[in-house]
Design a protein around this motif. Structure first.
Motif, PDB file in Angstrom:
ATOM      1  N   ASP A  57      -1.454   0.476   8.557  1.00  0.00           N
ATOM      2  CA  ASP A  57      -2.936   0.299   9.265  1.00  0.00           C
ATOM      3  C   ASP A  57      -2.983  -0.507  10.437  1.00  0.00           C
ATOM      4  O   ASP A  57      -2.407  -1.360  10.682  1.00  0.00           O
ATOM      5  CB  ASP A  57      -3.816  -0.127   8.271  1.00  0.00           C
ATOM      6  N   ARG A  58      -3.679   0.196  11.318  1.00  0.00           N
ATOM      7  CA  ARG A  58      -3.907  -0.720  12.655  1.00  0.00           C
ATOM      8  C   ARG A  58      -5.479  -0.729  12.813  1.00  0.00           C
ATOM      9  O   ARG A  58      -6.257  -0.032  12.357  1.00  0.00           O
ATOM     10  CB  ARG A  58      -3.287   0.290  13.969  1.00  0.00           C
ATOM     11  N   LYS A  99       0.768  -1.236   0.140  1.00  0.00           N
ATOM     12  CA  LYS A  99       0.011   0.065  -0.190  1.00  0.00           C
ATOM     13  C   LYS A  99       0.943   1.445  -0.150  1.00  0.00           C
ATOM     14  O   LYS A  99       1.792   1.332   0.634  1.00  0.00           O
ATOM     15  CB  LYS A  99      -0.738   0.173   1.079  1.00  0.00           C
ATOM     16  N   ASN A 129     -10.719  -1.830  18.319  1.00  0.00           N
ATOM     17  CA  ASN A 129     -10.495  -0.771  17.454  1.00  0.00           C
ATOM     18  C   ASN A 129     -10.969   0.779  18.279  1.00  0.00           C
ATOM     19  O   ASN A 129     -11.136   1.697  17.633  1.00  0.00           O
ATOM     20  CB  ASN A 129     -11.442  -0.665  16.248  1.00  0.00           C
ATOM     21  N   CYS A 166      -2.561  -8.919  12.460  1.00  0.00           N
ATOM     22  CA  CYS A 166      -1.734  -7.449  12.281  1.00  0.00           C
ATOM     23  C   CYS A 166      -0.272  -7.590  12.885  1.00  0.00           C
ATOM     24  O   CYS A 166       0.621  -6.741  12.263  1.00  0.00           O
ATOM     25  CB  CYS A 166      -2.589  -6.214  13.010  1.00  0.00           C
ATOM     26  N   ARG A 217      -6.861   2.922  13.419  1.00  0.00           N
ATOM     27  CA  ARG A 217      -6.483   4.039  12.690  1.00  0.00           C
ATOM     28  C   ARG A 217      -5.849   3.452  11.206  1.00  0.00           C
ATOM     29  O   ARG A 217      -5.437   2.647  11.305  1.00  0.00           O
ATOM     30  CB  ARG A 217      -5.438   4.980  13.415  1.00  0.00           C
ATOM     31  N   LYS A 218      -5.871   4.496  10.589  1.00  0.00           N
ATOM     32  CA  LYS A 218      -5.204   4.376   9.208  1.00  0.00           C
ATOM     33  C   LYS A 218      -3.660   4.701   9.301  1.00  0.00           C
ATOM     34  O   LYS A 218      -3.191   5.336  10.190  1.00  0.00           O
ATOM     35  CB  LYS A 218      -5.745   5.129   8.108  1.00  0.00           C
ATOM     36  N   ALA A 219      -2.796   4.189   8.385  1.00  0.00           N
ATOM     37  CA  ALA A 219      -1.370   4.316   8.380  1.00  0.00           C
ATOM     38  C   ALA A 219      -1.066   5.780   8.272  1.00  0.00           C
ATOM     39  O   ALA A 219      -1.866   6.496   7.505  1.00  0.00           O
ATOM     40  CB  ALA A 219      -0.707   3.413   7.389  1.00  0.00           C
TER      41      ALA A 219
END
Length: 298
Positions: free
Chosen positions: A253-254, A88, A179, A130, A257-259
């Motif tokens: 990415d987690r 990505k 999340n 992850c 949250r987004k990276a």
């Protein structure tokens, strides 16, 4: 005759050899000497068998060479798929711009994927995908950085990078995939992964540096990390991992949250500079900028 040992079914890998017959209700399901395949693992799981006896030599059969090739091919395919599927924002196009870069990390990954490492990574992947992606990413970044600095990347370095988060297999999945913000109690569980990783690796007789990389990669020299007690002198590989671990976590990415971009990740590291070895941090910033500059302008 090879030594026998007990292995959890969930940690079986392709190529393991059963050392005893598997018998249920007087019916022989698998005989001793059976070479484990993916379908056989699924079969054992469906029968709710928790542990089996295996040979300490994973390919102790007449088909040694054939099984070894299959085993290596599966590892290679999984690693290549990881790089392809997780590119990505051209992540690995930046980090592995040259074919020489690609060959360097893949060769080190494959040459150092012994049975124990594969078993542990398989367990981590099953428990928290992850975290599995994160440790492979850390390996790719750190191995390239070490090469950039002219350091030799040893087998122990590879083990430490790939297994630094193995203690997370003892953290409840509900916490790992949450999340939302963690409660104080949940955060305490997360923090235990460093001590748990150290214990797991010591029990499997990994070298001290590998155990230290698991135990101390969340240390911060400004006192904000954990564990609070750590050696007065930390190995350079531990101090490098402290930096790479944060950069990888920020730029992937987690669940919550987004990276961040590479640029933003470096900016955050700069803001937290007092937690790291300042010279190493600057060298890491120089390394990432060097990688980014190698991307041709479009």
């Amino acid at each position: 005759m090879p030594d026998l040992y007990t292995k959890p079914v969930n940690w079986l890998t392709i190529g393991d050899v059963l050392a005893e017959d598997i018998i249920i209700d007087h019916e022989v399901i698998f005989t001793a000497g059976t070479v484990i395949t993916l379908n056989k693992i699924l079969k054992l799981q469906s029968l709710e068998i928790a542990y089996v006896k295996v040979s300490s030599t994973p390919f102790a059969t007449a088909n040694y060479q054939k099984q070894t090739i299959i085993f290596s091919d599966l590892i290679a395919q999984d690693f290549y798929n990881f790089l392809i599927k997780n590119n990505k924002n051209q992540r690995y196009s930046i980090l592995l711009k040259d074919n020489e870069d690609f060959q360097f990390v893949t060769n080190h990954a494959l040459l150092n994927m012994n049975e124990s490492v594969v078993n542990l990574l398989s367990a981590l992947k099953s428990w928290d995908n992850c975290s599995y992606k994160h440790v492979l990413d850390v390996f790719v970044i750190a191995a390239q950085w070490m090469r950039y600095l002219g350091m030799t990347v040893s087998a122990d370095d590879c083990y430490g990078l790939l297994l630094h988060d193995i203690g997370k297999i003892k953290v409840p999945r509900s916490i790992l995939i949450k999340n939302q913000s963690l409660t104080n109690e949940e955060y305490e569980y997360i923090k235990m992964h460093t001590e748990n990783g150290d214990c797991i690796l010591k029990s499997l007789n990994f070298p001290n540096i590998v155990c230290d990389m698991a135990k101390f990669h969340h240390v911060r020299f400004n006192g904000t990390g954990y564990p609070k007690t750590y050696p007065e002198v930390l190995d350079i590989r531990v101090k490098m991992l402290m930096i790479v671990d944060v950069f990888s976590a920020l730029t992937l990415d987690r669940p919550y949250r987004k990276a961040y971009s590479f640029e933003d990740g470096l900016d955050i590291l700069k803001m937290e500079a007092d937690g790291f070895d300042k010279d190493l941090l600057q060298q890491f910033i120089n390394f990432i900028k060097y990688k980014m500059e190698k991307i041709p302008q479009r």
